[in-house]
Design an enzyme around this catalytic site. Structure first.
Site, short mmCIF file in Angstrom:
data_model
loop_
_atom_site.label_atom_id
_atom_site.label_comp_id
_atom_site.label_asym_id
_atom_site.label_seq_id
_atom_site.Cartn_x
_atom_site.Cartn_y
_atom_site.Cartn_z
N SER A 58 9.04 -9.57 13.07
CA SER A 58 7.78 -8.94 12.09
C SER A 58 7.86 -7.74 11.44
O SER A 58 7.99 -7.57 10.18
CB SER A 58 6.66 -8.95 12.78
OG SER A 58 5.50 -8.60 11.98
N GLY A 293 2.44 -12.39 5.59
CA GLY A 293 1.82 -11.21 6.19
C GLY A 293 2.97 -9.88 6.17
O GLY A 293 2.42 -8.97 5.92
N ASP A 294 3.94 -10.08 6.96
CA ASP A 294 5.19 -9.25 6.89
C ASP A 294 5.47 -8.49 5.50
O ASP A 294 5.47 -7.31 5.35
CB ASP A 294 6.21 -9.72 7.52
CG ASP A 294 6.11 -10.32 8.91
OD1 ASP A 294 5.20 -9.84 9.66
OD2 ASP A 294 6.82 -10.91 9.77
N ALA A 295 5.32 -9.45 4.54
CA ALA A 295 5.99 -8.95 3.37
C ALA A 295 4.89 -8.15 2.56
O ALA A 295 5.02 -7.39 1.88
CB ALA A 295 6.42 -9.99 2.42
N GLY A 298 4.97 -4.94 3.95
CA GLY A 298 5.91 -4.10 3.41
C GLY A 298 5.84 -3.56 2.08
O GLY A 298 6.08 -2.69 1.81
#
Length: 346
Positions: A58, A293-295, A298
């Protein structure tokens, strides 16, 4: 400028039928730590479903996206445990190729972790089963090394995935206290998965008072609300407000950011909530929601670190998430640069 801790692993991604979820007693769009009964799943994915390995984890995914947006090497530094194996080398080489500064703790005799990513409904739903392996062996003494302690002391943002709490809550608290003991810096976390609330709520409540910026999705938020015994466990606006109002060591109020797929992002800040609509894609363009969600985080952090307005942080997060769901895994190939599009809109 940004330091993070997370479980760095390879993702094993496969499109499966819902029967597979039933077989292993899994609920779609949830995350799980692999137990003994889940171990045959990894071999089954490779043999029956032609699953592919891609770089995952993640926080590593988040930082790769942040670096892609900023286009400045080594703004992000990541800590985590990996094995002394070929899989670990792949993680390092890919992260560093994308500009991330890797400061991993190498664990002898234990393989690099693998996360099974089960895609159902043509990629619209994703379910995670993580076999942490080396990632579960991270120890606080790695952070206490002078060079790593110094990184925590000067970071503008320290970002930790909730996934990391079962690994080493003491390491999370150590990082949080490094930020708290100075007047500047932001300590950010992600709810990460429902099982964190269900099984590690004690660890979470120890860390919560340090959190300045909190991310999560609608499913995780509702489970946390239930486990924390909020009065409201369905209305996301009320849940976001209650999370923002939970006891905090610093005087400024916590910012809470909740995503909900194709529905608007909800932000709680200074006692009020606001919705931000997301970019709508036609169903055939959505290939894999694994890294969405990670992007989002970021892209958000890429603007946040530059002291951009909250609206721009959200806008960039939405843009990055929209790009990622059109790829297999958290891949940056084929991305349209956010700044290019943003400048055209201006």
């Amino acid at each position: 400028m940004i330091v993070g801790m997370g479980n760095s692993m390879l993702d094993l991604i496969g499109h499966v039928s819902e029967d597979v979820l039933d077989k292993y007693k899994l609920v779609a769009n949830n995350g799980y730590l692999a137990a003994e009964e889940h171990m045959p799943l990894f071999q089954e994915l490779m043999e029956k479903y032609n699953a592919k390995f891609v770089v995952g984890g993640s926080v590593q995914n988040t930082f790769r996206v942040t670096q892609w947006v900023l286009n400045v090497p080594k703004v992000c530094t990541i800590f985590g445990g990996i094995g002394c194996d070929q899989e670990g080398k792949v993680l390092v080489s890919k992260a560093e190729a994308d500009g991330v500064d890797t400061q991993y703790q190498y664990i002898n005799g234990t393989p690099t972790g693998i996360c099974a990513v089960l895609l159902t409904k043509n990629g619209a739903e994703r379910t995670l089963v993580a076999n942490l392996s080396a990632a579960s062996c991270f120890t606080i003494d790695h952070l206490q090394k002078e060079e790593n302690h110094n990184r925590l002391q000067v970071a503008d943002v320290v970002y930790v995935a909730g996934f990391f709490l079962p690994v080493s809550v003491e390491s999370v608290l150590y990082a949080a206290q490094c930020v708290h003991n100075r007047s500047t810096g932001t300590f950010a976390m992600n709810l990460s998965a429902s099982y964190i609330a269900e099984r590690y709520l004690t660890e979470w409540t120890r860390v919560m008072p340090y959190i300045d910026l909190l991310f999560g999705n609608e499913t995780e938020a509702r489970v946390f609300a239930k486990e924390l015994k909020f009065k409201q466990v369905k209305d996301l606006h009320e849940i976001a407000l209650e999370l923002s109002h939970m006891p905090k060591l610093r005087p400024q109020q916590r910012i809470v950011v909740l995503t909900q797929g194709c529905d608007p992002v909800i932000v709680a800040k200074d006692g009020v909530t606001k919705e931000y609509p997301v970019i709508q894609l036609s169903p055939e363009k959505v290939i894999d929601t694994t890294g969405a969600g990670d992007a989002f985080v970021g892209g958000f952090l890429a603007q946040f670190i530059q002291n951009r307005p909250l609206e721009q942080c959200i806008s960039c997060g939405i843009w990055c998430a929209t790009q990622i769901v059109q790829q297999q895994g958290c891949s940056l190939e084929g991305f349209v640069k956010y700044e290019t599009v943003n400048n055209k809109n201006k």
